[in-house]
Every structure is written in structure tokens, then in C-alpha cells.
Enzyme design. Structure first.
Site, PDB file in Angstrom:
ATOM      1  N   GLU A  56       0.849  -1.202   0.000  1.00  0.00           N
ATOM      2  CA  GLU A  56       0.000   0.000   0.000  1.00  0.00           C
ATOM      3  C   GLU A  56       0.879   1.245   0.000  1.00  0.00           C
ATOM      4  O   GLU A  56       2.057   1.153   0.376  1.00  0.00           O
ATOM      5  CB  GLU A  56      -0.892  -0.016   1.252  1.00  0.00           C
ATOM      6  CG  GLU A  56      -1.714  -1.288   1.306  1.00  0.00           C
ATOM      7  CD  GLU A  56      -2.734  -1.317   2.431  1.00  0.00           C
ATOM      8  OE1 GLU A  56      -2.662  -0.454   3.333  1.00  0.00           O
ATOM      9  OE2 GLU A  56      -3.611  -2.195   2.379  1.00  0.00           O
ATOM     10  N   GLU A  86       8.084 -17.649  -3.652  1.00  0.00           N
ATOM     11  CA  GLU A  86       8.284 -16.395  -4.390  1.00  0.00           C
ATOM     12  C   GLU A  86       9.740 -15.940  -4.275  1.00  0.00           C
ATOM     13  O   GLU A  86      10.344 -15.488  -5.249  1.00  0.00           O
ATOM     14  CB  GLU A  86       7.340 -15.314  -3.843  1.00  0.00           C
ATOM     15  CG  GLU A  86       7.488 -14.001  -4.591  1.00  0.00           C
ATOM     16  CD  GLU A  86       6.533 -12.901  -4.118  1.00  0.00           C
ATOM     17  OE1 GLU A  86       5.553 -13.217  -3.405  1.00  0.00           O
ATOM     18  OE2 GLU A  86       6.771 -11.742  -4.473  1.00  0.00           O
ATOM     19  N   GLN A 126      30.778  -1.049 -15.722  1.00  0.00           N
ATOM     20  CA  GLN A 126      32.116  -0.445 -15.703  1.00  0.00           C
ATOM     21  C   GLN A 126      32.964  -0.986 -16.859  1.00  0.00           C
ATOM     22  O   GLN A 126      33.661  -0.238 -17.542  1.00  0.00           O
ATOM     23  CB  GLN A 126      32.781  -0.744 -14.348  1.00  0.00           C
ATOM     24  CG  GLN A 126      34.053   0.021 -14.090  1.00  0.00           C
ATOM     25  CD  GLN A 126      33.793   1.501 -13.854  1.00  0.00           C
ATOM     26  OE1 GLN A 126      32.670   1.915 -13.584  1.00  0.00           O
ATOM     27  NE2 GLN A 126      34.835   2.310 -14.005  1.00  0.00           N
ATOM     28  N   LEU A 127      32.867  -2.289 -17.090  1.00  0.00           N
ATOM     29  CA  LEU A 127      33.697  -2.912 -18.130  1.00  0.00           C
ATOM     30  C   LEU A 127      33.253  -2.500 -19.538  1.00  0.00           C
ATOM     31  O   LEU A 127      34.044  -2.547 -20.471  1.00  0.00           O
ATOM     32  CB  LEU A 127      33.663  -4.437 -17.975  1.00  0.00           C
ATOM     33  CG  LEU A 127      34.498  -4.929 -16.777  1.00  0.00           C
ATOM     34  CD1 LEU A 127      34.086  -6.342 -16.373  1.00  0.00           C
ATOM     35  CD2 LEU A 127      35.988  -4.882 -17.102  1.00  0.00           C
TER      36      LEU A 127
HETATM   37  C1  LIG Z   1       8.719  -2.659  -9.602  1.00  0.00           C
HETATM   38  C2  LIG Z   1       8.018  -3.100  -8.361  1.00  0.00           C
HETATM   39  C3  LIG Z   1       7.098  -4.161  -8.455  1.00  0.00           C
HETATM   40  C4  LIG Z   1       6.407  -4.570  -7.308  1.00  0.00           C
HETATM   41  N1  LIG Z   1       5.439  -5.543  -7.422  1.00  0.00           N
HETATM   42  C5  LIG Z   1       4.626  -5.781  -6.352  1.00  0.00           C
HETATM   43  C6  LIG Z   1       3.481  -6.639  -6.476  1.00  0.00           C
HETATM   44  O1  LIG Z   1       3.220  -7.231  -7.531  1.00  0.00           O
HETATM   45  N2  LIG Z   1       2.672  -6.805  -5.381  1.00  0.00           N
HETATM   46  C7  LIG Z   1       2.922  -6.181  -4.199  1.00  0.00           C
HETATM   47  O2  LIG Z   1       2.146  -6.350  -3.269  1.00  0.00           O
HETATM   48  N3  LIG Z   1       4.004  -5.373  -4.047  1.00  0.00           N
HETATM   49  C8  LIG Z   1       4.849  -5.154  -5.090  1.00  0.00           C
HETATM   50  N4  LIG Z   1       5.930  -4.313  -4.955  1.00  0.00           N
HETATM   51  C9  LIG Z   1       6.146  -3.658  -3.666  1.00  0.00           C
HETATM   52  C10 LIG Z   1       7.375  -4.135  -2.912  1.00  0.00           C
HETATM   53  O3  LIG Z   1       7.169  -5.439  -2.425  1.00  0.00           O
HETATM   54  C11 LIG Z   1       7.632  -3.101  -1.783  1.00  0.00           C
HETATM   55  O4  LIG Z   1       8.148  -1.940  -2.429  1.00  0.00           O
HETATM   56  C12 LIG Z   1       8.576  -3.593  -0.717  1.00  0.00           C
HETATM   57  O5  LIG Z   1       7.973  -4.610   0.055  1.00  0.00           O
HETATM   58  C13 LIG Z   1       9.003  -2.465   0.230  1.00  0.00           C
HETATM   59  O6  LIG Z   1       7.891  -1.757   0.707  1.00  0.00           O
HETATM   60  P1  LIG Z   1       7.888  -0.141   0.619  1.00  0.00           P
HETATM   61  O7  LIG Z   1       8.247   0.215  -0.776  1.00  0.00           O
HETATM   62  O8  LIG Z   1       6.607   0.336   1.151  1.00  0.00           O
HETATM   63  O9  LIG Z   1       9.075   0.313   1.550  1.00  0.00           O
HETATM   64  P2  LIG Z   1       8.992   0.542   3.127  1.00  0.00           P
HETATM   65  O10 LIG Z   1       8.297  -0.587   3.776  1.00  0.00           O
HETATM   66  O11 LIG Z   1       8.506   1.921   3.389  1.00  0.00           O
HETATM   67  O12 LIG Z   1      10.538   0.468   3.493  1.00  0.00           O
HETATM   68  C14 LIG Z   1      11.439   1.528   3.144  1.00  0.00           C
HETATM   69  C15 LIG Z   1      12.858   1.136   3.587  1.00  0.00           C
HETATM   70  O13 LIG Z   1      12.858   0.885   4.996  1.00  0.00           O
HETATM   71  C16 LIG Z   1      13.394  -0.391   5.230  1.00  0.00           C
HETATM   72  N5  LIG Z   1      12.773  -1.026   6.391  1.00  0.00           N
HETATM   73  C17 LIG Z   1      11.445  -1.201   6.620  1.00  0.00           C
HETATM   74  N6  LIG Z   1      11.266  -1.891   7.767  1.00  0.00           N
HETATM   75  C18 LIG Z   1      12.513  -2.149   8.260  1.00  0.00           C
HETATM   76  C19 LIG Z   1      13.016  -2.831   9.403  1.00  0.00           C
HETATM   77  N7  LIG Z   1      12.201  -3.424  10.278  1.00  0.00           N
HETATM   78  N8  LIG Z   1      14.355  -2.903   9.583  1.00  0.00           N
HETATM   79  C20 LIG Z   1      15.198  -2.333   8.691  1.00  0.00           C
HETATM   80  N9  LIG Z   1      14.799  -1.678   7.590  1.00  0.00           N
HETATM   81  C21 LIG Z   1      13.468  -1.593   7.367  1.00  0.00           C
HETATM   82  C22 LIG Z   1      13.131  -1.197   3.982  1.00  0.00           C
HETATM   83  O14 LIG Z   1      14.024  -2.285   3.857  1.00  0.00           O
HETATM   84  C23 LIG Z   1      13.346  -0.147   2.917  1.00  0.00           C
HETATM   85  O15 LIG Z   1      14.728  -0.061   2.630  1.00  0.00           O
HETATM   86  C24 LIG Z   1       6.673  -3.945  -6.065  1.00  0.00           C
HETATM   87  C25 LIG Z   1       7.624  -2.920  -5.990  1.00  0.00           C
HETATM   88  C26 LIG Z   1       8.273  -2.488  -7.117  1.00  0.00           C
HETATM   89  C27 LIG Z   1       9.252  -1.349  -6.986  1.00  0.00           C
END
Ligand SMILES: Cc1cc2nc3c(=O)[nH]c(=O)nc-3n(C[C@H](O)[C@H](O)[C@H](O)COP(=O)(O)OP(=O)(O)OC[C@H]3O[C@@H](n4cnc5c(N)ncnc54)[C@H](O)[C@@H]3O)c2cc1C
Length: 381
Positions: A129, A244, A338-339
Site C-alpha cells: 500500500e 516467491e 564499468q567494463l
Molecule cells: C517494480 C516493483 C514491483 C512490485 N510488485 C509488487 C506486487 O506485484 N505486489 C505487491 O504487493 N508489491 C509489489 N511491490 C512492492 C514491494 O514489495 C515493496 O516496495 C517492498 O515490500 C518495500 O515496501 P515499501 O516500498 O513500502 O518500503 P517501506 O516498507 O517503506 O521500506 C522503506 C525502507 O525501509 C526499510 N525497512 C522497513 N522496515 C525495516 C526494518 N524493520 N528494519 C530495517 N529496515 C526496514 C526497507 O528495507 C526499505 O529499505 C513492487 C515494488 C516495485 C518497486
């Protein structure tokens, strides 16, 4: 190093996949990039060639194959052309399929699976979300009961196949007080009033895939579209994330290895200071490191795959495979850029595209930080 996890049947299937990639996808890739999706005709073509229903029972039009290695062979061959192909097909055929096969009622299976196999019904899974993806238990999209129906409100983002999917499995909160144990999966279908999609998102890489936002405003979802049991969604998702993550990791290394092989060929041809650039000791050693990284990673992944075949693979080992393979993929592709020198930064070169395509693999399918959380917890920390 010779891989030993595939037999003649897997290799014959690999030939089929390669032929499909070379005849159907490769000549149309530029069109897919321009359209930000690879289009229904390609889904239908995959259906015709029996590539979409590998794990679906034969009674519903699938191949009824229980061995996950066939799907992984397909994922490897797709990602060698471009990562987006294995992302889109993997979400449909590998991620969503187990939910439909394991959890759906006979009526739902009859309604969805035959068209799932032919490509007439494309699927997506919507967990993330706008307010967050990592904290999966904390879904804000909510449903309330209304007679036999459920009324769904909220939104999802970054959904692979989100723009083209006919059926989306949506994780929504049914029992706010129960936290992780209060989430249910719903099958939301195209045409349900109140279900809208945003534009195809403009990503850094993987331009062949359609990734979209989804909006739900008072969508009336019939009880017949609940997937599995009410309030069990979080557990269902956790159970299926293992497969997955292995699928993602296997694609990561196939992708990196393909570009690495193309890079090795390039450094033998490209000259500087009167000699091939690959013959400079710095580059030779770098390539030796990259090949070793790929092969050592592959050995761990292949061991994971065999455990998946035996159904003994743990969530923690799948987490190790996911973060490690995506890190190796990204560092190998960065070194390849880079290469290639300046050409490596040009979008018309495969290496540049692969580098951009790969960046997301450390973020999705559970970010690498979340994978390390799972591993750390298993250490009792
Ligand atoms: C191209 C693309 C395709 C995708 N396809 C799908 C899909 O088909 N279905 C779907 O449901 N989702 C999909 N996603 C979503 C993806 O799974 C999420 O982007 C991912 O789970 C991270 O959630 P967020 O982007 O909300 O980041 P956030 O949850 O906001 O996290 C931001 C940063 O904080 C870090 N972080 C969060 N919690 C912690 C913690 N406890 N400890 C340390 N670090 C933490 C994360 O690692 C990240 O670096 C897709 C994303 C992309 C970019």
C-alpha cells in the site's frame, strides 16, 4: 561449474522456453518497452504454448507438473532476455497460481483456472500500500461485511501486472483488532464498480512490465470471491513467500550470469592500449571474482531448489537466498557496466538496461533488510 539439478526433461523444456523467447519476445521487445507492458497477445501466445499453467491441475487446463524446476527454468530463460518478463510471468504463474490451486473452492477454480492457463485471465497480487509494504501485517485497505458481500475501500501501489490484470488478489483488513490475524484475501475482478487503476508507473527499470496503483472505492465483492478463509490472509501470504523468494533469487542470478557472459565476450573484442581490455590484470581478476560470485551463489540456490522439490526448504534459507542473490546480481551488473565503459551507460545497450532492471530486486519480495531481520530472528536475536 556444471549444474546437476536438471535432467533431460528440464533441458528439453528449456529449449522450448528459449524458442519462445527468441521467436516471440525478442523481436517485440522494443514495442513492449514503448507500451510499458508486453500485451495480451503475448499472454495468449504463452497460453497456447502451455507455459502459463505448469503447476495447474490438468482438469483445469494446466500441465499438472508438481516439480517446481520447470517453472524455474522458464523464469531463468525469461530473465536472460529482460528481467521484466520473468517478473510479470512469475507473478501470474508462480506467485498467484498456488493461492488459486491450494485455497480456492471448486467453483472458483472452474471460474478462473482454465482462462488463467490460456492467458485470457491475467492475474496480480496486491499486498503493498502507499503507506508501506514491509510491515505486511499493517494493511489499511479494509473491508466490512454487508449481507453476503464485502465492501472494499483503500488502495494498493507498485502492483506488477496491475494495469493488465483481470483478477487481482487483494489483501485487506477484515478484523482490525486481530492485527496479522485479521487479514483476508479477496479476488477483485475487472469491471467491479469502484475498482479503478492509476497510470502505468514510470519505473527506473523493467520498462516491459506494467506496474500500477489500484484504487478501491466501495467495491462490492461477493462472498464467492473470498480466497480461502476469512482472517487467514497473512498466514497464506507467509506460507507462499518462500517459493516467491526462491523464484526471485533464481531469476536474479540467471539475469546476472547472462549479462556477465555477454561482458566476457565484449572484453575479448574491445581493445585499449593495443590489447583486449579483458587482458589487463585488473579486469581479468575482476571477472574471475564475478564468475566465482555467480557460481558459488548458484550452488546455494540449487541446493535450495532441491529442498523446494522435497518441500523441506525453510523460510529462513529462502530469505538468505533472496538477499544474497539480489546483492550479487546488483554488484555483478554494476561491475559489468564499468567494463563496457561509456556504452555501459547507454540505454540501447543490454548491460545498461540490465543494471537498471536489477535495482529493484533488493527492494521487492521483502526488502533485503527484512530478509536479514528474518535471519537474525532465527539466530535468537
Ligand atoms: C517494480 C516493483 C514491483 C512490485 N510488485 C509488487 C506486487 O506485484 N505486489 C505487491 O504487493 N508489491 C509489489 N511491490 C512492492 C514491494 O514489495 C515493496 O516496495 C517492498 O515490500 C518495500 O515496501 P515499501 O516500498 O513500502 O518500503 P517501506 O516498507 O517503506 O521500506 C522503506 C525502507 O525501509 C526499510 N525497512 C522497513 N522496515 C525495516 C526494518 N524493520 N528494519 C530495517 N529496515 C526496514 C526497507 O528495507 C526499505 O529499505 C513492487 C515494488 C516495485 C518497486
Amino acid at each position: 561449474m556444471q549444474r546437476t539439478i536438471f535432467d533431460d526433461d528440464h533441458e528439453a523444456f528449456r529449449d522450448t522456453c528459449r524458442t519462445f523467447v527468441d521467436r516471440q519476445l525478442r523481436p517485440n521487445q522494443e514495442k513492449h518497452i514503448a507500451n510499458h507492458e508486453f500485451g495480451r497477445e503475448m499472454w495468449l501466445e504463452m497460453g497456447k504454448q502451455d507455459l502459463l499453467g505448469l503447476n495447474i491441475p490438468t482438469e483445469y487446463g494446466g500441465a499438472g507438473v508438481e516439480d517446481p524446476r520447470f517453472a524455474l527454468v522458464l523464469a531463468e530463460e525469461l530473465s536472460k532476455l529482460a528481467f521484466a518478463y520473468s517478473s510479470c510471468v512469475g507473478i501470474h504463474a508462480d506467485c498467484v497460481a498456488p493461492y488459486l490451486v491450494d485455497l480456492c473452492t471448486p467453483e472458483q477454480k472452474q471460474r478462473w483456472l482454465p482462462k488463467f492457463c490460456t492467458g485470457e485471465l491475467v492475474t496480480a497480487i496486491a499486498m503493498t500500500e502507499p503507506s508501506g509494504g514491509s510491515d505486511l501485517a499493517n494493511r489499511k485497505t479494509a473491508v466490512v461485511r454487508d449481507g453476503d458481500d464485502w465492501i472494499l475501500n483503500g488502495s494498493k501501489t507498485f502492483i506488477t501486472n496491475g494495469y493488465s490484470a483481470d483478477l487481482v488478489l487483494v489483501a485487506a483488513r477484515t478484523s482490525p483488532e486481530k492485527k496479522a490475524r485479521g487479514i483476508t484475501l479477496f479476488g477483485v475482478e475487472t469491471g467491479m464498480p469502484g475498482f479503478e487503476r492509476g497510470r502505468k508507473l514510470d519505473k527506473v527499470g523493467q520498462p516491459e512490465s506494467d506496474t500500477a496503483e489500484l484504487f478501491f472505492a466501495d467495491v462490492r465483492v461477493p462472498a464467492a470471491n473470498v480466497i480461502g478463509q476469512v482472517d487467514m490472509g497473512f498466514i497464506y501470504m507467509m506460507e507462499r513467500l518462500v517459493a516467491e523468494r526462491i523464484g526471485a533469487a533464481v531469476s536474479d542470478i540467471a539475469h546476472a550470469r547472462q549479462i556477465l557472459d555477454e561482458t566476457i565476450a565484449y572484453v575479448k573484442e574491445r581493445h585499449a592500449f593495443g590489447q583486449p581490455i579483458g587482458s589487463f590484470q585488473a579486469n581479468k581478476h575482476k571477472l574471475a571474482e564475478l564468475v566465482t560470485q555467480c557460481e558459488v551463489t548458484q550452488a546455494f540456490l540449487d541446493a535450495c531448489v532441491l529442498q523446494q522439490v522435497d518441500k523441506t526448504l525453510s523460510a529462513v534459507d529462502a530469505a538468505k537466498a533472496k538477499w544474497w542473490a539480489s546483492d550479487v546480481q546488483n554488484s555483478v551488473l554494476d561491475a559489468c557496466v564499468q567494463l563496457w565503459g561509456g556504452y555501459g551507460y547507454m540505454n540501447e545497450y543490454r548491460v545498461a538496461r540490465a543494471w537498471a532492471d536489477a535495482r529493484v530486486t533488493r527492494i521487492w519480495a521483502g526488502s533485503n533488510e527484512i530478509m536479514k531481520e528474518l535471519i537474525g530472528r532465527d539466530l535468537g536475536l
